[in-house]
Design a protein around this motif. Structure first.
Motif, mmCIF file in Angstrom:
data_model
loop_
_atom_site.group_PDB
_atom_site.id
_atom_site.type_symbol
_atom_site.label_atom_id
_atom_site.label_comp_id
_atom_site.label_asym_id
_atom_site.label_seq_id
_atom_site.Cartn_x
_atom_site.Cartn_y
_atom_site.Cartn_z
ATOM 1 N N ALA A 51 34.142 32.554 41.065
ATOM 2 C CA ALA A 51 34.860 31.650 40.157
ATOM 3 C C ALA A 51 36.368 31.778 40.341
ATOM 4 O O ALA A 51 37.083 30.762 40.396
ATOM 5 N N LYS A 52 36.848 32.987 40.459
ATOM 6 C CA LYS A 52 38.283 33.199 40.652
ATOM 7 C C LYS A 52 38.751 32.552 41.956
ATOM 8 O O LYS A 52 39.784 31.885 41.994
ATOM 9 N N MET A 54 37.403 30.076 43.435
ATOM 10 C CA MET A 54 37.288 28.619 43.314
ATOM 11 C C MET A 54 38.172 28.065 42.199
ATOM 12 O O MET A 54 38.164 26.856 41.959
ATOM 13 N N LYS A 55 38.886 28.945 41.504
ATOM 14 C CA LYS A 55 39.750 28.538 40.387
ATOM 15 C C LYS A 55 38.949 27.783 39.321
ATOM 16 O O LYS A 55 39.324 26.682 38.880
ATOM 17 N N THR A 56 37.839 28.411 38.917
ATOM 18 C CA THR A 56 36.981 27.832 37.890
ATOM 19 C C THR A 56 36.434 28.963 37.031
ATOM 20 O O THR A 56 36.879 30.107 37.146
ATOM 21 N N SER A 57 35.470 28.665 36.204
ATOM 22 C CA SER A 57 34.905 29.674 35.302
ATOM 23 C C SER A 57 33.585 30.224 35.840
ATOM 24 O O SER A 57 32.923 29.594 36.671
ATOM 25 N N ALA A 60 30.800 27.868 35.216
ATOM 26 C CA ALA A 60 30.726 26.770 36.191
ATOM 27 C C ALA A 60 29.970 27.226 37.441
ATOM 28 O O ALA A 60 29.198 26.452 38.022
ATOM 29 N N THR A 76 33.583 19.780 44.591
ATOM 30 C CA THR A 76 33.086 21.121 44.280
ATOM 31 C C THR A 76 32.643 21.837 45.553
ATOM 32 O O THR A 76 32.913 23.029 45.728
ATOM 33 N N GLN A 79 35.647 23.049 47.368
ATOM 34 C CA GLN A 79 36.196 24.242 46.723
ATOM 35 C C GLN A 79 35.386 25.483 47.114
ATOM 36 O O GLN A 79 35.960 26.535 47.392
#
Length: 120
Positions: A51-52, A54-57, A60, A76, A79
């Motif tokens: 997640a980090k 991919m700059k997401t949670s 996600a 997505t 990413q």
């Protein structure tokens, strides 16, 4: 699927357009989450680590890896590819190629090595 008996072989089932459509859709909707999860685990990354990158949670990533969710888009995938330092290849192919690609779905077969370990 209507018109198909349980005893028909896979090859026979492929003759039915609705079966081919469902098989191709399933290959993508289940294959992508399976590959992303497998690649993450091969690298010993947690969902939080991916997640980090991919700059997401983390939630996600959990949804992305869930084969029952089936909701992802090209953005997505790009990413994820960037996080793994690999490329995305989207192509329309004949069923013979799809079947060949799906013949071996082991973790080592579906892993895409990062650029630094690749020999382009």
């Amino acid at each position: 699927m209507s018109g198909m008996s349980k005893g028909k072989s896979f090859r026979e089932r492929l003759k039915v357009k609705a079966f081919r459509d469902a098989y191709a859709e399933g290959a993508v909707r289940a294959g992508v989450p399976h590959q992303i999860r497998s690649m993450r685990l091969q690298r010993n990354w947690s969902q939080e680590e991916l997640a980090k990158k991919m700059k997401t949670s983390q939630s996600a990533i959990a949804r992305l890896e869930n084969v029952d969710n089936g909701k992802f888009n090209i953005s997505t995938l790009l990413q994820a590819a960037s996080a793994f330092d690999v490329a995305v290849l989207v192509m329309l192919v004949p069923f013979s190629r799809l079947l060949k690609e799906r013949a071996n779905l082991s973790p080592s077969a579906i892993d895409a090595v990062a650029f630094e370990n690749d020999r382009p």
